[in-house]
Design an enzyme around this catalytic site. Sequence first.
Site, PDB file in Angstrom:
ATOM      1  N   ARG A 234       0.846  -1.194   0.000  1.00 60.25           N
ATOM      2  CA  ARG A 234       0.000   0.000   0.000  1.00 60.25           C
ATOM      3  C   ARG A 234       0.882   1.244   0.000  1.00 60.25           C
ATOM      4  O   ARG A 234       2.025   1.223   0.449  1.00 60.25           O
ATOM      5  CB  ARG A 234      -0.909   0.025   1.232  1.00 60.25           C
TER       6      ARG A 234
ATOM      7  N   LYS B  30      -2.087  -2.249   7.919  1.00 65.88           N
ATOM      8  CA  LYS B  30      -3.237  -1.754   8.674  1.00 65.88           C
ATOM      9  C   LYS B  30      -3.269  -2.383  10.059  1.00 65.88           C
ATOM     10  O   LYS B  30      -2.954  -3.558  10.223  1.00 65.88           O
ATOM     11  CB  LYS B  30      -4.537  -2.077   7.922  1.00 65.88           C
TER      12      LYS B  30
ATOM     13  N   HIS C 119      -4.152  -8.824   3.239  1.00 68.74           N
ATOM     14  CA  HIS C 119      -5.594  -8.793   3.443  1.00 68.74           C
ATOM     15  C   HIS C 119      -5.988  -9.746   4.573  1.00 68.74           C
ATOM     16  O   HIS C 119      -5.535 -10.896   4.601  1.00 68.74           O
ATOM     17  CB  HIS C 119      -6.339  -9.214   2.174  1.00 68.74           C
TER      18      HIS C 119
ATOM     19  N   TYR D  82     -10.074  -7.575  -5.344  1.00 68.24           N
ATOM     20  CA  TYR D  82      -8.996  -6.815  -5.952  1.00 68.24           C
ATOM     21  C   TYR D  82      -8.281  -7.575  -7.074  1.00 68.24           C
ATOM     22  O   TYR D  82      -7.330  -7.077  -7.648  1.00 68.24           O
ATOM     23  CB  TYR D  82      -7.966  -6.411  -4.894  1.00 68.24           C
TER      24      TYR D  82
END
Length: 285
Positions: A135, A159, A257, A266
């Site tokens: 990312r 994340k 993910h 995606y």
Amino acid sequence: VSPHTLTNYLSDLDQFHQYLLGSEMCLEDAATVEPAKIDVHVVRAYLAALTKSRKKSSIARKLAALRGFFRFLIATGRIEKNPLSQIHSPKQEKPLPNFLSVDDVFRLLSVGGPKGTLPNRDRAILEVFYSTGIRVSELVGLNWSDVDFQLGILRVVGKGSKERIVPIGKVALDALRDYSQDLGKKWNLACKGQSPVFLNHRSGRITTRSVARIVEKHLREAGIAVKMGPHGLRHSFATHLLNSGADLRVIQELLGHASLSTTQRYTHLNLDQLTAVYDKAHPRA
């Protein structure tokens, strides 16, 4: 959750508060709202006002912020009933972001030729994106201690501050080496330890917005008529792996993910490849 998510949730709650202040929900001082007075009808009226100008994804996030807030109010005994218990999130559209073909990626990465106009920093950014699929927030957060040139891996903080290890190709590592030499010459910086990998022109850590501008700029220079940002390179990475036969769960791990369904969203196969596999595999094709 990440600081970025916290900022968004606070903004969502403040927007709901401002809506309530303009309604009949205020107390006598006209600056405070009594949570116990908020019922499902108030929430639905708020959502109806949002629907006129907001996308479904934006409304869903605002609902998530409200759900968390009212769960907190119930847990702390400030209210007894949750006004969102009968509210369902809107069904989400799942558009696939733009991505590049393999030929377009090579055109992008060869802008100006090996010794051409593409600065070493920008080349390193593009190579790392396509080599790892990380990312943009993960890229700007990279420190030199996260790069293992010997093993060919990156340590990435994703994340929720979750760490993962991703492989990085030789071409991207070579681009990073060239860029590190530039840093040594320009600012006499030692590319090691907790010092940021990618810097702006003031020798500070580069921002996600600056990286987006870099990607957009070089797409234009390469003559690629696709409107996309850094996430498009991440999607291209996953799509090309999947189209070359990589396992979906491996791609899930590489992308970081939490859910396989997110990875499926995606990644996709083009119709030509589906047809080719069908023709090859089906006994009566």
